[in-house]
Design an enzyme around this catalytic site. Structure first.
Site, short mmCIF file in Angstrom:
data_model
loop_
_atom_site.label_atom_id
_atom_site.label_comp_id
_atom_site.label_asym_id
_atom_site.label_seq_id
_atom_site.Cartn_x
_atom_site.Cartn_y
_atom_site.Cartn_z
N ALA A 296 -67.76 -22.87 -7.47
CA ALA A 296 -67.53 -22.07 -5.71
C ALA A 296 -68.19 -22.71 -4.37
CB ALA A 296 -68.14 -20.71 -5.91
N TYR A 297 -69.50 -23.95 -5.51
CA TYR A 297 -70.62 -24.34 -4.20
C TYR A 297 -69.95 -25.34 -3.99
CZ TYR A 297 -74.23 -27.18 -3.12
OH TYR A 297 -75.33 -28.00 -2.00
N VAL A 298 -68.55 -26.20 -4.40
CA VAL A 298 -68.17 -26.66 -4.21
C VAL A 298 -66.58 -26.80 -3.33
CG1 VAL A 298 -68.55 -28.64 -5.83
CG2 VAL A 298 -66.23 -27.57 -6.04
N ARG A 329 -76.13 -27.10 0.34
CA ARG A 329 -75.15 -25.73 1.00
C ARG A 329 -76.11 -24.54 1.02
NH1 ARG A 329 -69.31 -24.07 -0.92
NH2 ARG A 329 -69.29 -23.59 1.18
#
Length: 390
Positions: A296-298, A329
């Protein structure tokens, strides 16, 4: 300061009674309270009196204290027991006393009784000093603010000790991994006190501290078991003594450094949060906890507002800055710590850089009053993540 650290450890090792606490905003007057001096836990009566003081009466004692192996003060230990008060304080340090200033909030205060009416006191102010001190004396960071137990004393209830001994006798290795030790401590505690997932969910702050304290006790029993024969045998050389001492100290530091992370991991699993640990972000940084995880972060299309990161550090007076760049982020970085008390200036700097503290519920009042509403407890942090993951 290494010399002061060593003197503090040596002073305790050659005394019968010693006490430690984090210096708080209340101590230095940063909360706006009118009380003066260091507020001491009720167990501190052992430092100064022969018995606990009784409510309804005030009682005091004047003592000489040598600070940092440097200067002395004639100070007053007093119990306030009249009206609505029920507290112990250490007061009267003279003009120019340096350790009741904002910059010392969060420092570790150590008071050692050397003889009747004569004491030594030390103030440790860096994360490294505090961690070495705790490791050298095998003190649980979750249990600071009280009398330091003698190394020879057994702690915990008899039933819990029986679980410890059963675990130790069944080990096929000299020392288990930090993960296995943390898991064993939770098993012992949960078995003795009948702790279920419902108990954990109803009060994760309390259970986390209990797990941390139990692991500390278990590790202490394990050390005593493993080294009981070795310490009865003379060391052949100074080098052998130093090597053994360093091995013990490094193992203690390693355990303490990972303990908090392991138990937080178990709490988050119990609450069925979606997360990953030690995932890689920018510049090979590895946040301790990333919610919901690396994929999800990338993913550029993933809503940044739903991303949450949490770092875990036993103490954070200096090391909070390491968290700033761990996940670009995520604008607000959460940091869980067992630190009690941080100065207003440091807190303002933390929030300036987007760091939001998470602490056990019982520690919140050790921070300046005007910051407490911005500090999350473990339970409120979990609620925050749950809302993000709906």
């Amino acid at each position: 300061m290494e010399n002061i650290l060593n003197k503090a450890i040596e002073s305790i090792q050659h005394s019968e009674t010693a006490f430690t606490k984090f210096i708080t905003a209340n101590d230095v007057g940063a909360t706006g309270a009118h009380q003066s001096g260091f507020h001491l836990h009720k167990s501190a009566w052992r430092l100064f009196f022969e018995a606990p003081c009784e409510k309804g009466y005030n009682k005091d004692k004047f003592v000489t204290i040598k600070w940092q192996d440097d200067f002395e003060t004639t100070s007053r230990f007093i119990y306030y027991g009249t009206s609505t008060r029920d507290e112990y304080r250490l007061t009267r340090f003279g003009r120019g006393f340096p350790y009741l200033q904002d910059e010392h909030i969060g420092d570790l205060l150590v008071i050692v009784k050397k003889k009747e009416a004569y004491y030594e006191a030390f103030v440790l102010n860096s994360d490294e000093e505090i961690e070495v001190f705790l490791a050298a004396l095998n003190i649980s960071a979750a249990n600071i603010n009280g009398i330091i137990p003698k190394q020879s004393e057994q702690t915990g209830e008899e039933k819990l000790l029986n679980y410890f001994l059963a675990f130790i006798s069944g080990l096929k290795v000299n020392f288990p991994s930090t993960t296995d030790l943390a898991s064993a401590a939770r098993y012992c505690y949960n078995s003795v006190y009948g702790t279920t997932n419902n108990h954990i969910k109803s009060d994760p702050d309390k259970i986390l501290l209990n797990w941390l304290n139990t692991e500390y006790q278990l590790f202490k029993e394990l050390e005593n078991n493993r080294y009981s024969k070795r310490i009865q045998t003379p060391f052949a050389t100074v080098e052998e003594l130093v090597e053994t001492a360093n091995s013990i100290l490094n193992r203690r530091k390693s355990r303490a450094g990972k303990s908090l992370e392991h138990h937080l991991n178990e709490v988050f699993i119990t609450f069925e949060l979606v997360f990953e640990t030690q995932t890689v972000t920018e510049d090979n940084k590895k946040p301790d906890f990333l919610f919901p995880g690396a994929s999800a972060y990338v993913a550029s299309e993933y809503n940044e507002e739903k991303l949450v990161m949490l770092a875990s550090k036993t103490t954070c007076k200096d090391r909070w800055r390491q968290v700033i760049n761990e996940a670009d982020r995520i604008k607000t970085k959460h940091l869980f710590t067992l630190q009690q008390g941080i100065s207003r200036n440091q807190l303002e700097e933390m929030y300036k850089y987007g760091i939001r503290l998470v602490v056990p519920r019982s520690h919140v009042n050790s921070f300046p009053a005007d910051f407490r509403e911005r500090i999350l407890t473990l339970n409120s942090f979990i609620n925050y993540v749950q809302q993000k993951q709906q």
